[in-house]
Scaffold this active site. Structure first.
Site, PDB file in Angstrom:
ATOM      1  N   GLY A   1       3.747   8.672  -7.732  1.00 27.60           N
ATOM      2  CA  GLY A   1       3.834   7.248  -8.008  1.00 27.60           C
ATOM      3  C   GLY A   1       2.568   6.789  -8.693  1.00 27.60           C
ATOM      4  O   GLY A   1       1.608   7.556  -8.845  1.00 27.60           O
TER       5      GLY A   1
ATOM      6  N   THR B   1      -8.851  14.846  -0.801  1.00 26.54           N
ATOM      7  CA  THR B   1      -9.539  15.446  -1.945  1.00 26.54           C
ATOM      8  C   THR B   1     -10.525  14.512  -2.629  1.00 26.54           C
ATOM      9  O   THR B   1     -11.239  14.940  -3.537  1.00 26.54           O
ATOM     10  CB  THR B   1      -8.522  15.945  -2.991  1.00 26.54           C
ATOM     11  OG1 THR B   1      -7.792  14.828  -3.480  1.00 26.54           O
ATOM     12  CG2 THR B   1      -7.576  16.977  -2.388  1.00 26.54           C
ATOM     13  N   ALA B   2     -10.572  13.244  -2.232  1.00 26.63           N
ATOM     14  CA  ALA B   2     -11.493  12.293  -2.868  1.00 26.63           C
ATOM     15  C   ALA B   2     -12.934  12.682  -2.563  1.00 26.63           C
ATOM     16  O   ALA B   2     -13.250  13.086  -1.443  1.00 26.63           O
ATOM     17  CB  ALA B   2     -11.223  10.877  -2.379  1.00 26.63           C
TER      18      ALA B   2
ATOM     19  N   HIS C   1     -10.143   3.808   3.730  1.00 29.89           N
ATOM     20  CA  HIS C   1      -8.920   4.605   3.907  1.00 29.89           C
ATOM     21  C   HIS C   1      -8.947   5.354   5.233  1.00 29.89           C
ATOM     22  O   HIS C   1      -7.925   5.428   5.915  1.00 29.89           O
ATOM     23  CB  HIS C   1      -8.741   5.586   2.745  1.00 29.89           C
ATOM     24  CG  HIS C   1      -8.255   4.935   1.497  1.00 29.89           C
ATOM     25  ND1 HIS C   1      -7.472   5.590   0.580  1.00 29.89           N
ATOM     26  CD2 HIS C   1      -8.429   3.693   0.991  1.00 29.89           C
ATOM     27  CE1 HIS C   1      -7.179   4.778  -0.415  1.00 29.89           C
ATOM     28  NE2 HIS C   1      -7.768   3.624  -0.197  1.00 29.89           N
TER      29      HIS C   1
ATOM     30  N   ASP D   1      -3.712  14.678  -0.039  1.00 31.20           N
ATOM     31  CA  ASP D   1      -3.821  13.381  -0.716  1.00 31.20           C
ATOM     32  C   ASP D   1      -5.180  13.322  -1.397  1.00 31.20           C
ATOM     33  O   ASP D   1      -6.186  13.167  -0.737  1.00 31.20           O
ATOM     34  CB  ASP D   1      -3.674  12.253   0.296  1.00 31.20           C
ATOM     35  CG  ASP D   1      -3.405  10.906  -0.344  1.00 31.20           C
ATOM     36  OD1 ASP D   1      -3.396  10.810  -1.591  1.00 31.20           O
ATOM     37  OD2 ASP D   1      -3.206   9.937   0.409  1.00 31.20           O
TER      38      ASP D   1
ATOM     39  N   LYS E   1       2.613   5.613  -2.112  1.00 32.44           N
ATOM     40  CA  LYS E   1       2.787   7.050  -1.903  1.00 32.44           C
ATOM     41  C   LYS E   1       1.994   7.581  -0.703  1.00 32.44           C
ATOM     42  O   LYS E   1       2.504   8.394   0.060  1.00 32.44           O
ATOM     43  CB  LYS E   1       2.487   7.841  -3.180  1.00 32.44           C
ATOM     44  CG  LYS E   1       1.121   7.661  -3.756  1.00 32.44           C
ATOM     45  CD  LYS E   1       1.053   8.198  -5.185  1.00 32.44           C
ATOM     46  CE  LYS E   1      -0.314   7.977  -5.774  1.00 32.44           C
ATOM     47  NZ  LYS E   1      -0.685   6.563  -5.889  1.00 32.44           N
ATOM     48  N   SER E   2       0.773   7.124  -0.508  1.00 35.89           N
ATOM     49  CA  SER E   2      -0.013   7.591   0.640  1.00 35.89           C
ATOM     50  C   SER E   2       0.590   7.091   1.945  1.00 35.89           C
ATOM     51  O   SER E   2       0.660   7.838   2.928  1.00 35.89           O
ATOM     52  CB  SER E   2      -1.471   7.139   0.523  1.00 35.89           C
ATOM     53  OG  SER E   2      -2.097   7.785  -0.561  1.00 35.89           O
TER      54      SER E   2
END
Length: 187
Positions: free
Chosen positions: A7, A38-39, A53, A91, A13-14
């Site tokens: 998306g 992965t951020a 988050h 994510d 999406k998350s």
């Protein structure tokens, strides 16, 4: 079951992936769920975003463990965490590919060919996973063609990655304005 959730930014999406984790955890007390984030906190805004988050995710899905994974470590992390009793959420694939394309300290993107080996390693990890997976990524190829060659190459690489991951998944869901659209597999 492997599901790819695509998306745009803020498409839901998350949250969809977190909902899958909550369902998994509620289904059986022996289940565990882990999110491979992965951020990377490369600037103050991203550090604040990651922290927000984490807080929000912990409140929504208290049993969802979060592990931070950098760059090329993702395939190995999937292999380590995957088991029949563990749902692994990744994510997001877009940030993972971005880190590989523009490693820290590098002014320009790597050659697109340099992304092939990590992409193959990811495909192999997905195919070898012994437990369920939910993979989150951005669909960015629906707009205009970017002006810069590096950005065009990245859009192409991400589109190719999404296709290859989708081929490894039984289900593909496209999120639009918080609404799931089943692209592949049962709803």
């Amino acid at each position: 079951m492997r599901e790819l959730v695509l998306g745009g930014q803020k498409s839901g999406k998350s949250r969809w992936a977190e909902g899958r984790a909550a369902q998994w955890l509620a289904a059986d007390a022996r289940h565990r769920a882990v999110l491979l984030a992965t951020a990377q906190p490369r600037d103050a805004e991203m550090r604040a975003r990651i922290e927000r988050h984490r807080r929000e995710r912990a409140a929504r899905v208290p049993g969802l463990e979060t592990l931070e994974v950098a760059g090329a470590e993702l395939p190995q992390a999937i292999q380590r965490q995957s088991s029949p009793q563990a749902l692994v959420v990744v994510d997001c694939l877009t940030l993972w590919l971005t880190q590989l394309a523009w490693p820290p300290g590098r002014a320009t993107a790597v050659e697109p060919e340099a992304l092939e080996a990590p992409t193959q390693a990811l495909e192999q990890a997905l195919q070898a996973a012994s437990g369920p997976l939910v993979l989150v990524g951005n669909e960015i190829g629906l707009g205009i063609t970017p002006l810069g060659a590096e950005v065009r190459a990245f859009v192409d690489a991400l589109g190719t990655l999404n296709q290859r991951v989708a081929a490894c998944c039984q289900r593909v869901t496209l999120m639009v304005a918080g609404c799931p659209l089943t692209v592949k597999g049962a709803a």
